[in-house]
Write an enzyme that holds these catalytic residues in place. Sequence first.
Site, short mmCIF file in Angstrom:
data_model
loop_
_atom_site.label_atom_id
_atom_site.label_comp_id
_atom_site.label_asym_id
_atom_site.label_seq_id
_atom_site.Cartn_x
_atom_site.Cartn_y
_atom_site.Cartn_z
N HIS A 19 0.50 -1.49 -0.10
CA HIS A 19 -0.31 -0.14 0.32
C HIS A 19 1.27 1.04 0.35
CE1 HIS A 19 -3.05 -3.04 1.21
NE2 HIS A 19 -3.53 -2.09 0.41
N ARG A 31 -11.10 3.85 -1.23
CA ARG A 31 -10.07 2.76 -0.23
C ARG A 31 -10.60 4.08 1.14
NH1 ARG A 31 -6.24 2.40 -4.18
NH2 ARG A 31 -5.66 -0.28 -4.42
N ARG A 47 -15.42 1.73 -1.30
CA ARG A 47 -15.26 0.68 -0.22
C ARG A 47 -15.25 0.66 0.83
NH1 ARG A 47 -9.59 -2.24 -1.44
NH2 ARG A 47 -8.61 -0.72 0.00
N GLU A 102 -11.19 -10.79 -4.88
CA GLU A 102 -9.68 -10.42 -4.43
C GLU A 102 -8.54 -11.57 -3.90
OE1 GLU A 102 -8.86 -6.30 -2.74
OE2 GLU A 102 -10.54 -7.05 -1.31
N ASN A 116 -4.14 -6.43 -7.13
CA ASN A 116 -3.83 -6.81 -5.79
C ASN A 116 -3.25 -7.55 -5.45
OD1 ASN A 116 -2.73 -4.09 -7.39
ND2 ASN A 116 -3.38 -2.90 -5.72
N ASP A 117 -4.27 -7.81 -4.38
CA ASP A 117 -4.44 -8.41 -3.82
C ASP A 117 -4.69 -10.38 -4.15
OD1 ASP A 117 -4.25 -8.19 -0.85
OD2 ASP A 117 -6.29 -6.23 -0.86
N ARG A 155 2.29 -8.72 -0.50
CA ARG A 155 3.12 -7.73 -1.15
C ARG A 155 3.64 -7.19 -0.60
NH1 ARG A 155 -3.54 -5.11 -1.96
NH2 ARG A 155 -2.32 -3.03 -2.42
N CYS A 191 -9.89 -3.28 -10.26
CA CYS A 191 -8.59 -1.60 -9.63
C CYS A 191 -7.99 -1.88 -9.15
CB CYS A 191 -10.32 -1.21 -8.63
SG CYS A 191 -10.32 -2.35 -7.21
C1 PEP Z 1 -6.59 -4.58 -4.73
O1 PEP Z 1 -6.39 -5.48 -3.65
O2 PEP Z 1 -6.24 -4.73 -6.05
C2 PEP Z 1 -7.26 -2.91 -4.51
C3 PEP Z 1 -7.54 -2.56 -5.47
O3 PEP Z 1 -7.29 -3.09 -3.06
P1 PEP Z 1 -5.87 -3.32 -2.43
O4 PEP Z 1 -4.79 -2.52 -2.74
O5 PEP Z 1 -6.36 -1.28 -1.45
O6 PEP Z 1 -5.84 -4.03 -0.85
MG MG Z 2 -7.98 -5.33 -2.21
#
Ligand code: PEP
Ligand code: MG
Length: 587
Positions: free
Chosen positions: A207, A314, A350, A448, A471-472, A482, A519
């Site tokens: 993040h 977020r 979210r 995710e 991402n997740d 990550r 996203c």
């Molecule tokens: C993701 O996981 O791709 C996402 C958009 O949420 P975050 O990066 O805030 O976990």
């Molecule tokens: Mg996420």
Amino acid sequence: MADGAPAPAARNVCFTMHGIGVSGGIAIGHAHLFHGMSTEVDHYEIPSGDVGREQRRYDRAVKEVREELEGLAESVRHSAASELAPFVNVHLMLLEDAAFTEAPREIIREQRCNAEWALRIQLDELTAQFVDIEDEYLREREADVRQVAERVLTALAGSKRRIAIKPTRADAEMVLIARDLSPADVILFREHPFAAFVTDMGGATSHTAIIARSLAIPAIVALHHSRTLIREDELVIIDGTQGVLIVNPGRAVLAEYRLRQNQARLEKEKLKRLKSAPTATLDGTAVQLHANIELPSDLEAVRAAGAAGIGLFRSEFLFMNRRDLPDEDEQYEAYRSVVEGMKGKPVTIRTLDLGADKALDGAEHDTENPALGLRAIRYCLAEPQIFNTQLRAILRASRHGKAMILIPMLSSHAELTQAMSAVERAKEELKAEGEKFDAFVPVGGMIEIPAAAIALPMFIRRLDFLSIGTNDLIQYTLAIDRADDAVAHLYDPLHPAVLSLIASVIRTAHQHEKPVAVCGEMAGDADLTRLLLGLGLRHFSMHPANVLEVKQRVLTTSLPDIAPLVARVMKSDEPERILALLEKLNG
Ligand code: PEP
Ligand code: MG
């Protein structure tokens, strides 16, 4: 105490370091190293029976730092930065001095205090001795003593260290050099628009990296030794695209990077012309480009990019860097300002995604695997009052425009049932109180977790829309933290397992006629735009800073032309082949 240490070469040695570029662009500025020691060190008394244990804790920290420095000395010796080896050796010699190995242990015993405090006292004593020293070489060693002490303090603190920002120059001239930064630290950069930042730790989609991209400042993570090798105020060049950091550049290098910086500025200016062009492929297929935001203050960047909506707000960032929780009215005002500010365009809020690397102040958890723990919807269901307050605030804001609710990290049927009931309960409460809200506010789910992607039919019928959090999804599919730089090289958006999950979610969503977006960071990577378009994606949400570049890619894409290449990517299971096909796709 540094007697016998080899005299390091004069500073302003030019050297280069390589890390993971997580936020593109070039910055040129002066290094500002985080110290943040004075306010961070706790002081507490320990029972006399615990003195031995506290001394052992201190010894362990010293041992850890010794190992770190030995590893660093070894890697520096064989690298382009070999001139720096004497500096590392000085640190090693200082660490071996009784001033570090013995004195703090004595202080722990005499004062029955914690190890951090003992080291702090010892450091004050040591630095006081430097005040009257005239010899410049010896005086310079004060910085080394501080750096060694800081390493030991960091080792004592584990990963829980918090960093205070104490800038010395104008923000825009400074490049922050830190061991690690939490997302909460980076979000504070909005008040300190630094030229760039680099960290020794961190992965590409932590993040912290995401926030850097949203601030549109160049950033590099996983440099490992920047904090030790770079000195306060040294001139540095950050190439956030290539992940390259150049310290004390020569005149020619500096001129070359200034030129590149200007070219990048011009490119950006040119892209601005696309702002109000409708987003469609060459064959006329409409595509929606939305923006991701962390705070209402990001709206300006969203408007500047001409995004068609907000695909991911977020909301957890409203809860960070503060001791209390924002109450319903405060949240309502924040959501309302965004919903109203978007003037009828969709705003996907979210619900809280707290946990893992995004903890509330003072609530850092000690669990072994926080990314697999009480995070996102799991946290909200465990804290029904906090969840209820947020849902009420979002619902109240929904009457000022087009709000949508997005539930993060869904993995089970029961979670979705409970989340939906919580939304219904909040609606009933508001109705009973005579509050106005959009009774049909869409509720979507983030896909995710691989379980949700694989068992999508279980969720899809009950959701109004889907948003793929790549991402997740990558983190959990490939079992790669990550935020951990040690496994950052394994984090691969092009892994066939990841691509096949994304393709299948998009396909299933189309079959059920449910809107689906991406996203995660993949949506903002222009080199992946055509691949995602070829998989059927028509809705992307990304940092405002990426919208125009992705738009340019969409505008120059012909879906019939890319279809055969995308099909070949999906049939491929060799990484080199996939990369070659991707290059062709973007050619
Ligand atoms: C993701 O996981 O791709 C996402 C958009 O949420 P975050 O990066 O805030 O976990
Ligand atoms: Mg996420």
